[in-house]
Enzyme design. Structure first.
Site, PDB file in Angstrom:
ATOM      1  N   HIS A   1     -30.304  98.082  34.433  1.00 63.30           N
ATOM      2  CA  HIS A   1     -29.498  97.384  33.429  1.00 63.30           C
ATOM      3  C   HIS A   1     -28.841  96.146  34.025  1.00 63.30           C
ATOM      4  CE1 HIS A   1     -25.686  98.794  35.172  1.00 63.30           C
ATOM      5  NE2 HIS A   1     -26.268  99.978  35.321  1.00 63.30           N
TER       6      HIS A   1
ATOM      7  N   CYS B   1     -27.436 103.800  39.053  1.00 62.42           N
ATOM      8  CA  CYS B   1     -28.351 102.887  38.373  1.00 62.42           C
ATOM      9  C   CYS B   1     -28.714 101.701  39.254  1.00 62.42           C
ATOM     10  CB  CYS B   1     -27.714 102.369  37.090  1.00 62.42           C
ATOM     11  SG  CYS B   1     -27.484 103.643  35.829  1.00 62.42           S
TER      12      CYS B   1
END
Length: 188
Positions: free
Chosen positions: A148, A164
């Site tokens: 992301h 992440c």
């Protein structure tokens, strides 16, 4: 007046050459070691070392060099992006997964373990410029894991995430357009 110009010219020349001078020094010096921890040492990898083929394209997330590579299925597109990576080995998941969903303007909810570590965090964060997932998110088949964006550009090139892989918002927007649901992903 001439002396001032000479001084400013000399100071400017030294300032722009400083990165070159620093890079020319030995990596054994403590100052260099401190800088190297925060800078991506991009290491390109051939896709053949990680994937059997490029069906649906491929994304390779290199934790050590803090870089994300993308290859299109027909090999006409190759991209290399600096990234943030998990803050510790305990937060790092390695292996093969794939993109299962793409969201432009994602909302965010911290995982239960994140809430344990940071009880002051909100339970929900709506889409917007300050959202921790940035402007775009590629959801992986592993629960809670994403590639992301981030509005906090200080994180890129560092071990700073809760698991992440983070990219600059302009880079995730580009990767978002290139990748499709089904794109294979390897985090190593």
């Amino acid at each position: 007046m001439q002396n001032r110009r000479q001084f400013l010219s000399s100071a400017y020349a030294v300032a722009i050459s400083l990165p070159s001078l620093v890079n020319a020094q030995s990596f054994n010096e403590p100052a260099i070691a401190a800088v190297r921890r925060n800078v991506s040492a991009f290491r390109t990898q051939p896709w053949q070392d990680h994937f059997e083929d490029l069906t649906h394209g491929a994304i390779l997330c290199d934790i050590d060099s803090r870089a994300v590579q993308y290859w299109s299925e027909d090999e006409s597109v190759y991209k290399l992006y600096p990234s943030s990576v998990p803050a510790s080995e305990e937060l790092t998941r390695r292996g093969y997964t794939k993109v299962v969903r793409k969201v432009e303007g994602p909302s965010w909810r911290p995982t239960p373990s994140m809430k344990e570590r940071n009880p002051e965090w909100p339970d929900y964060w709506p889409p917007g410029p300050d959202n921790p997932l940035g402007t775009h998110a590629l959801y992986l088949s592993w629960q809670y894991y994403r590639v992301h964006g981030t509005g906090d550009t200080r994180k890129i090139g560092r071990q700073s995430s809760n698991g992440c892989i983070g990219l600059y918002n302009e880079h995730i927007a580009e990767l978002f357009d290139l990748a499709e649901v089904g794109t294979q992903v390897r985090i190593f």
